[in-house]
Design a protein around this motif. Structure first.
Motif, PDB file in Angstrom:
ATOM      1  N   LEU A 254      23.525 -20.501  41.005  1.00 50.23           N
ATOM      2  CA  LEU A 254      22.487 -20.152  41.974  1.00 50.23           C
ATOM      3  C   LEU A 254      23.082 -19.383  43.155  1.00 50.23           C
ATOM      4  O   LEU A 254      22.527 -18.371  43.586  1.00 50.23           O
ATOM      5  N   ARG A 255      24.222 -19.833  43.643  1.00 53.18           N
ATOM      6  CA  ARG A 255      24.852 -19.174  44.797  1.00 53.18           C
ATOM      7  C   ARG A 255      25.500 -17.849  44.430  1.00 53.18           C
ATOM      8  O   ARG A 255      25.659 -16.982  45.284  1.00 53.18           O
ATOM      9  N   SER A 256      25.901 -17.673  43.178  1.00 55.20           N
ATOM     10  CA  SER A 256      26.561 -16.426  42.796  1.00 55.20           C
ATOM     11  C   SER A 256      25.572 -15.345  42.388  1.00 55.20           C
ATOM     12  O   SER A 256      25.984 -14.244  42.034  1.00 55.20           O
ATOM     13  N   GLY A 257      24.266 -15.642  42.437  1.00 56.48           N
ATOM     14  CA  GLY A 257      23.256 -14.621  42.197  1.00 56.48           C
ATOM     15  C   GLY A 257      22.838 -14.460  40.752  1.00 56.48           C
ATOM     16  O   GLY A 257      22.319 -13.410  40.379  1.00 56.48           O
ATOM     17  N   GLN A 258      23.029 -15.453  39.932  1.00 52.92           N
ATOM     18  CA  GLN A 258      22.662 -15.352  38.519  1.00 52.92           C
ATOM     19  C   GLN A 258      21.149 -15.294  38.318  1.00 52.92           C
ATOM     20  O   GLN A 258      20.686 -14.776  37.314  1.00 52.92           O
ATOM     21  N   TYR A 259      20.383 -15.819  39.255  1.00 54.69           N
ATOM     22  CA  TYR A 259      18.931 -15.896  39.098  1.00 54.69           C
ATOM     23  C   TYR A 259      18.195 -14.937  40.033  1.00 54.69           C
ATOM     24  O   TYR A 259      17.007 -15.100  40.276  1.00 54.69           O
ATOM     25  N   ASP A 260      18.876 -13.935  40.563  1.00 50.30           N
ATOM     26  CA  ASP A 260      18.254 -13.039  41.530  1.00 50.30           C
ATOM     27  C   ASP A 260      17.244 -12.082  40.905  1.00 50.30           C
ATOM     28  O   ASP A 260      16.188 -11.837  41.464  1.00 50.30           O
ATOM     29  N   ASP A 261      17.547 -11.522  39.757  1.00 51.27           N
ATOM     30  CA  ASP A 261      16.717 -10.475  39.166  1.00 51.27           C
ATOM     31  C   ASP A 261      16.227 -10.890  37.786  1.00 51.27           C
ATOM     32  O   ASP A 261      16.681 -10.373  36.766  1.00 51.27           O
ATOM     33  N   ILE A 262      15.298 -11.810  37.735  1.00 53.70           N
ATOM     34  CA  ILE A 262      14.805 -12.321  36.453  1.00 53.70           C
ATOM     35  C   ILE A 262      13.931 -11.284  35.759  1.00 53.70           C
ATOM     36  O   ILE A 262      14.021 -11.089  34.548  1.00 53.70           O
ATOM     37  N   GLU A 263      13.082 -10.570  36.506  1.00 53.78           N
ATOM     38  CA  GLU A 263      12.193  -9.577  35.903  1.00 53.78           C
ATOM     39  C   GLU A 263      12.984  -8.398  35.345  1.00 53.78           C
ATOM     40  O   GLU A 263      12.622  -7.821  34.325  1.00 53.78           O
ATOM     41  N   GLY A 264      14.048  -8.013  36.013  1.00 49.68           N
ATOM     42  CA  GLY A 264      14.873  -6.909  35.534  1.00 49.68           C
ATOM     43  C   GLY A 264      15.532  -7.219  34.206  1.00 49.68           C
ATOM     44  O   GLY A 264      15.698  -6.348  33.357  1.00 49.68           O
TER      45      GLY A 264
END
Length: 45
Positions: free
Chosen positions: A26-36
């Motif tokens: 979560l902190r490393s940005g794995q879930y930032d761009d789900i739609e992409g």
């Protein structure tokens, strides 16, 4: 009954390890761009 004294700490340790892995992702940005990710999976490139 003595088996529970071994199994319960192992289960709690594995649960804590899973929680730490989730928080790291979560902190490393794995879930930032789900739609992409959905659109990249459907593209032909």
């Amino acid at each position: 009954m003595s088996v529970l004294l071994l199994v319960i700490p192992i289960a709690l340790g594995l649960g804590g390890l899973g929680l730490c892995a989730f928080l790291w992702a979560l902190r490393s940005g794995q879930y930032d761009d789900i739609e992409g990710a959905e659109l990249r999976a459907l593209s032909d490139e």
